[in-house]
Design a protein around this motif. Structure first.
Motif, PDB file in Angstrom:
ATOM      1  N   GLN A 115      72.911 -26.854   3.165  1.00 36.53           N
ATOM      2  CA  GLN A 115      73.376 -27.295   1.778  1.00 36.53           C
ATOM      3  C   GLN A 115      72.622 -27.810   0.675  1.00 36.53           C
ATOM      4  O   GLN A 115      72.254 -27.328  -0.124  1.00 36.53           O
ATOM      5  N   ARG A 116      71.803 -29.006   1.334  1.00 32.99           N
ATOM      6  CA  ARG A 116      70.961 -29.503   0.678  1.00 32.99           C
ATOM      7  C   ARG A 116      70.532 -29.118   0.202  1.00 32.99           C
ATOM      8  O   ARG A 116      69.795 -28.852  -1.641  1.00 32.99           O
ATOM      9  N   SER A 158      71.504 -26.202  -2.409  1.00 34.78           N
ATOM     10  CA  SER A 158      71.548 -26.874  -3.807  1.00 34.78           C
ATOM     11  C   SER A 158      70.117 -27.262  -4.004  1.00 34.78           C
ATOM     12  O   SER A 158      69.862 -26.989  -5.702  1.00 34.78           O
ATOM     13  N   ALA A 159      69.220 -27.637  -3.430  1.00 32.95           N
ATOM     14  CA  ALA A 159      68.034 -28.097  -4.212  1.00 32.95           C
ATOM     15  C   ALA A 159      67.330 -26.815  -5.074  1.00 32.95           C
ATOM     16  O   ALA A 159      66.824 -26.829  -5.632  1.00 32.95           O
ATOM     17  N   GLY A 177      69.081 -24.284  -5.908  1.00 34.87           N
ATOM     18  CA  GLY A 177      69.633 -23.601  -6.736  1.00 34.87           C
ATOM     19  C   GLY A 177      69.258 -24.429  -7.389  1.00 34.87           C
ATOM     20  O   GLY A 177      69.484 -24.517  -9.039  1.00 34.87           O
ATOM     21  N   HIS A 178      68.921 -26.041  -7.743  1.00 34.23           N
ATOM     22  CA  HIS A 178      68.609 -26.933  -8.705  1.00 34.23           C
ATOM     23  C   HIS A 178      67.582 -26.287  -9.489  1.00 34.23           C
ATOM     24  O   HIS A 178      67.156 -26.668 -10.406  1.00 34.23           O
ATOM     25  N   TYR A 179      66.520 -26.383  -8.494  1.00 34.66           N
ATOM     26  CA  TYR A 179      65.131 -25.372  -8.877  1.00 34.66           C
ATOM     27  C   TYR A 179      65.222 -24.566  -9.925  1.00 34.66           C
ATOM     28  O   TYR A 179      64.516 -24.582 -10.947  1.00 34.66           O
ATOM     29  N   LYS A 180      65.892 -23.396  -9.305  1.00 35.44           N
ATOM     30  CA  LYS A 180      66.081 -21.881 -10.490  1.00 35.44           C
ATOM     31  C   LYS A 180      66.884 -22.701 -11.464  1.00 35.44           C
ATOM     32  O   LYS A 180      66.150 -21.780 -12.452  1.00 35.44           O
ATOM     33  N   SER A 181      68.110 -23.056 -11.672  1.00 34.27           N
ATOM     34  CA  SER A 181      68.433 -24.640 -12.219  1.00 34.27           C
ATOM     35  C   SER A 181      67.758 -24.128 -13.381  1.00 34.27           C
ATOM     36  O   SER A 181      67.622 -24.419 -14.328  1.00 34.27           O
ATOM     37  N   ILE A 182      66.821 -25.035 -12.556  1.00 30.79           N
ATOM     38  CA  ILE A 182      65.800 -25.658 -13.565  1.00 30.79           C
ATOM     39  C   ILE A 182      65.121 -24.546 -14.868  1.00 30.79           C
ATOM     40  O   ILE A 182      64.624 -25.017 -16.034  1.00 30.79           O
ATOM     41  N   GLU A 211      66.223 -23.087 -17.645  1.00 26.46           N
ATOM     42  CA  GLU A 211      66.929 -24.631 -18.537  1.00 26.46           C
ATOM     43  C   GLU A 211      65.361 -23.783 -19.077  1.00 26.46           C
ATOM     44  O   GLU A 211      65.317 -23.964 -20.366  1.00 26.46           O
TER      45      GLU A 211
END
Lengths: 275, 163
Positions: free
Chosen positions: A55-56, A59-60, A62-67, A70
């Motif tokens: 999950q981590r 999510s990491a 996903g976070h990178y992709k969202s960054i 962005e």
């Protein structure tokens, strides 16, 4: 621990894996038959323990992709804001020009028509330009045209929505000018369509660097519009006159907007023009 | 089987799930994509036998169950356990699988797995028919294609080792 693991593997591998198959099948069926709260508890426990590292990682990622997403959005926004800043700067410059115009306008009691330059003559020499204001906007022939820097020319032809402006460098345009310092009057013309030449009496005492303004004697241009500065003085064919090159205040090649002064020619000039 | 081999399979399992969550989406056309998890279970069952097949089938199925609606918990686990066991049995008892046979088993396994899943979840006949035509069949063919490439590369690697 490894021994226990090995034991389980050996146990499950017996009878061609039938033990393992039965075990996992029963486990699966138990999960299927379990009440919803127990199923939820199984899922919650599994997610919070077994699958937590995954999950981590997910999510990491996903976070990178969202960054990254962005970042793309910010780049686009940056480009848009740059454009807006550019337009805002343009607007400020225009505002400054209009402020100058307001001050300029104070000197004369004639209304001003602001117009944009939409074309010019296609020849090698720039002698005429077209503006986007015509008779519908109050622009008529022989009205003075100027910029915030100085005199540009006069309207030579006005149609409903557009007008043609005869520039100072047009050899057909001659106007009466005055030296601001000595108040001596001469006349200004362009002989070759490029340079401006002024003819002033020899005794006038005009020097290079002096400013020439309109004299108001021609009947078309009002008195006091800046025209240009004297660059070079030389003798003319006539002993009583001095010929001098004049550098206009306004560079005609960079004109974007001009102002038309709604001043009709004086009655005497009008009569002459009508004749 | 050595502990190292189990660790290797565990890493492969993680990679397969990562592929399923990323590459499978990129490779999908009209919402039809390959199922790397089924390829993994079939490959493991062929290589390591029915016990390992049903173990990894259960683990993979449970992993999918955890992220599926809670009402269907166990459906993937059962269907993939059956898949792993059945393919392992085929390999161990009846066949020495060559490439076309492996691809055929993969396709059949995919089909059986989906059928068991539909049965366990208790979906209606119309829904199952629709899902079978729009999802199972095209995804089965796509998975067979991808699995065929994988088995071909794996065979090539084996031949090199023997040589």
């Amino acid at each position: 621990m490894f021994r226990a693991f090995r034991f389980i593997v050996d146990l499950f591998s017996q009878r061609h894996g039938i033990v393992a198959f039965v075990f996992f099948l029963v486990l699966g069926l138990l999960m299927r038959q379990a009440p919803v709260p127990i199923r939820e508890s199984i899922v919650t426990t599994a997610i919070s323990t077994l699958y937590f590292p995954a999950q981590r990682i997910v999510s990491a990622v996903g976070h990178y992709k969202s960054i990254a997403l962005e970042n793309e959005q910010l780049k686009e926004e940056n480009a848009r804001l740059r454009q807006e800043t550019y337009h805002a700067r343009e607007g400020l410059q225009e505002l400054a020009r209009l402020h100058t115009l307001v001050r300029f306008d104070d000197k004369w009691d004639y209304p001003i028509v602001t117009s944009r330059v939409v074309g010019h003559n296609p020849g090698r020499f720039l002698t005429t330009m077209v503006i986007n204001r015509g008779t519908e906007h109050g622009v008529h022939e022989n009205m003075p045209v100027f910029s915030m820097n100085g005199l540009v020319g006069k309207v030579s032809k006005a149609t409903l929505n557009h007008s043609r402006v005869q520039l100072l460098v047009d050899p057909n345009l001659k106007l009466s000018v005055m030296d601001r310092k000595t108040r001596v009057v001469g006349f200004l013309e362009s002989m070759d369509g490029v340079r401006l030449t002024a003819m002033v009496p020899t005794h006038a005492g005009i020097r290079a660097g002096d400013t020439l303004i309109t004299s108001g004697l021609g009947g078309i241009f009002p008195k006091g519009i800046p025209v240009g500065t004297v660059k070079d003085i030389r003798k003319s064919d006539l002993d009583v006159m001095r010929q001098m090159d004049v550098e206009p205040f306004q560079d005609f090649t960079t004109l974007e907007e001009v102002f038309v002064m709604e001043k009709e020619p004086d009655w005497i000039v009008k009569e002459l023009l009508d004749e | 089987m050595s502990n190292l081999k189990w660790l290797k399979v565990l890493i492969l399992f993680i990679i397969v799930f990562a592929l399923q969550m990323t590459v499978a989406d990129w490779l999908s056309f009209f919402d039809v994509g390959p199922d790397f998890v089924i390829i993994f279970i079939v490959a493991i069952a062929i290589k390591m036998g029915p016990a390992a097949g049903c173990f990894w089938g259960f683990v993979a199925g449970f992993t999918q169950d955890v992220y599926a609606p809670v009402e269907w918990l166990g459906a993937h686990s059962i269907s993939m356990t059956v898949l792993g066991f059945a393919v392992g049995q085929l390999e161990e008892r009846f066949l020495t699988l060559n490439l076309p046979a492996k691809v055929g088993v993969l396709g059949l396994g995919f089909f059986v797995c989906d059928m068991i899943y539909f049965l366990v979840t208790g979906l209606g006949k119309d829904v199952v028919t629709n899902l079978f035509l729009t999802k199972t069949l095209p995804e089965c063919l796509y998975t067979m294609l991808i699995g065929g490439i994988f088995f071909y590369l794996d065979l090539g690697k084996k031949k090199k080792k023997h040589a």
